[in-house]
Scaffold this active site. Structure first.
Site, mmCIF file in Angstrom:
data_model
loop_
_atom_site.group_PDB
_atom_site.id
_atom_site.type_symbol
_atom_site.label_atom_id
_atom_site.label_comp_id
_atom_site.label_asym_id
_atom_site.label_seq_id
_atom_site.Cartn_x
_atom_site.Cartn_y
_atom_site.Cartn_z
ATOM 1 N N HIS A 1 148.685 69.312 -39.416
ATOM 2 C CA HIS A 1 147.228 69.165 -39.453
ATOM 3 C C HIS A 1 146.767 69.161 -40.903
ATOM 4 O O HIS A 1 147.331 69.882 -41.743
ATOM 5 C CB HIS A 1 146.605 70.331 -38.688
ATOM 6 C CG HIS A 1 145.119 70.279 -38.546
ATOM 7 N ND1 HIS A 1 144.448 69.206 -37.999
ATOM 8 C CD2 HIS A 1 144.155 71.178 -38.882
ATOM 9 C CE1 HIS A 1 143.152 69.457 -37.988
ATOM 10 N NE2 HIS A 1 142.956 70.647 -38.528
ATOM 11 N N ASN B 1 139.238 73.961 -42.267
ATOM 12 C CA ASN B 1 139.747 73.232 -41.122
ATOM 13 C C ASN B 1 138.669 72.260 -40.654
ATOM 14 O O ASN B 1 137.550 72.672 -40.357
ATOM 15 C CB ASN B 1 140.091 74.224 -39.997
ATOM 16 C CG ASN B 1 140.800 73.571 -38.827
ATOM 17 O OD1 ASN B 1 140.703 72.362 -38.607
ATOM 18 N ND2 ASN B 1 141.522 74.366 -38.059
ATOM 19 N N CYS C 1 142.156 64.115 -38.314
ATOM 20 C CA CYS C 1 141.901 65.208 -39.253
ATOM 21 C C CYS C 1 142.085 64.740 -40.692
ATOM 22 O O CYS C 1 141.470 65.280 -41.613
ATOM 23 C CB CYS C 1 142.815 66.393 -38.957
ATOM 24 S SG CYS C 1 144.586 66.013 -39.009
#
Length: 449
Positions: free
Chosen positions: A310, A330, A111
């Protein structure tokens, strides 16, 4: 400069096509395409995946060419012609404009890389300048350039277009958006650059990705850091942000890029909440990229839709009706914030001025708005890439959707933007070279975009 960028860029695109047709055409006709021997199509290029390695992975993973993957994922064109046959969709390196929605993370903990790509996708030319190969090629050889911060120089990375896929034929890691291949290929190039396999991308800092992709100055802020005694014991909204920078010693001879990555505390005073928001707004307006994360927890946990441990891309910062807002994305392309001002929040209808000012549109695309106070309660790390801007970020779009006249169209379009839309004047007069982090100017200068 416009002649060099657009006219010579157009001629280079046609010459490159001619060269591929002459030297690679016979290989393509004989199904003999480029294969990278330094990144083989087996478990050695995967590393450790879900606790498995070696021959066990080879039984579960198949390798497919990106052209076949993108053609299957692309929207099917309508039937045409007298025979009613349906034309086969073609893969492209870039399709239309590059957007954050092009990025979808797969079954790999990268990520930090996907969020960096989402940030750079918002900036004109930032992704294209990484690629030395500017369009899809059936020969399957792609050349990119990535920055080695350890040795402080750009390195050329060449890959083939074979991608590891699961039993369903879909890529295990980053996935293409329709017929667009750049995300999947760039992830593979980063895997080869970082350590020679995909496992090398499993967990890292977003500033590492931003430095690798841009070569620009990067730094990090942490909220309520232990070095800041004035923040201890206070609520998050009253804590301050402490800045850290990358520091590296001489690399060992066999070091992979980033092996000696270290963080050191900067000498400047910590930022309070108000100054931090001003810095975010100032840097975003000047083309910088910013990521946000919560350093604690696992990515299997979430609090009101915010995944723990994250990395998110910070897209916009704005003020409306006396409130401060941040827009985040995201990299999974879904799974969004579910608290106040989320996509399903009734606050948007209760405050139409805010809705209009932020141009809010609900969509399940991983992008969402948060009020700054909620952001501080859920995120404790900010990662900045202070972009140097200028003519190096002005590139030609060769429009792959027009196979014959695409480069010519890109030249005409680019020259029009360069001269009539002041793109050239902006690159000449408003470009900047950043070597260190600076606080936003006080007073009216801080309001100038």
């Amino acid at each position: 400069m416009s002649f060099r960028i657009y006219v010579l860029g157009m001629l280079a695109a046609y010459l490159e096509r001619l060269g591929r047709g002459v030297f690679c055409g016979l290989c393509v006709c004989c199904s003999c395409t480029y294969k990278d021997s330094k990144f083989p199509h087996d478990h050695r290029s995967i590393g450790t995946f879900k606790g498995r390695t070696g021959a066990e992975l080879d039984k579960e993973i198949t390798w497919r060419r990106i052209g076949d993957i993108c053609a299957a994922a692309a929207p099917q064109p309508k039937k045409g012609g007298a025979s009613g046959s349906k034309p086969k969709p073609a893969a492209r390196l870039f399709a239309d404009d590059i957007e954050p929605s092009d990025i979808c993370q797969g079954q790999l903990g990268d990520c930090w890389l996907m969020s960096a790509l989402a940030c750079l996708a918002c900036q004109q030319g930032a992704i294209q300048q990484i690629f030395d190969t500017r369009e899809y090629t059936q020969y399957g050889r792609y050349k990119m350039r990535l920055y080695d911060g350890t040795r402080k120089k750009w390195r050329s990375v060449t890959i083939d277009d074979w991608i590891p896929c699961g039993a369903d034929g879909q890529p295990l890691f980053a996935k293409p958006n329709g017929d667009e291949a750049w995300v999947v290929l760039l992830e593979k190039a980063c895997a080869k650059f970082m350590g020679g396999n995909y496992a090398a991308l499993d967990g890292n800092l977003m500033i590492k990705a931003l430095e690798m992709l841009t070569g620009d100055f990067v730094c990090m802020f942490r909220l309520g850091d232990t070095r800041d005694a004035k923040s201890r014991g206070k609520p998050r909204t009253e804590q301050r942000w402490t800045r850290l920078e990358l520091s590296r010693g001489p690399p060992p001879k066999d070091a992979a890029p980033g092996d000696d990555l270290r963080l050191v505390y900067a000498r400047d005073e910590p930022f309070d909440s108000e100054l931090m928001f001003k810095s975010i707004s100032w840097e975003l307006r000047h083309g910088s990229t910013i990521g946000a994360s919560n350093a604690g927890g696992k990515d299997t946990e979430n609090v009101h839709g915010i995944v723990q441990g994250h990395a998110y891309a910070l897209m916009k910062a704005d003020e409306a009706d006396g409130k401060k807002f941040l827009q985040l994305r995201n990299p999974w392309g879904t799974f969004e914030w579910s608290g106040p001002w989320s996509d399903k929040s009734p606050l948007w209808d209760q405050h139409p001025k805010v809705k209009a000012a932020l141009d809010f549109k609900a969509a399940d695309d991983g992008t969402f708005w948060m009020e700054y106070t909620d952001f501080i309660n859920h995120f404790n790390t900010l990662e900045f890439c202070c972009r140097s801007t200028g003519f190096e970020h002005v590139v030609i779009n060769i429009h792959e959707e027009h196979p014959c006249c695409g480069p010519c169209w890109g030249c005409l379009e680019g020259c029009a933007r360069y001269w009539l839309c002041c793109l050239g004047c902006k690159a000449l007069c408003c470009g900047r070279h950043v070597t260190q982090f600076k606080r936003p100017p006080a007073g009216c200068c801080g309001c100038i975009a």
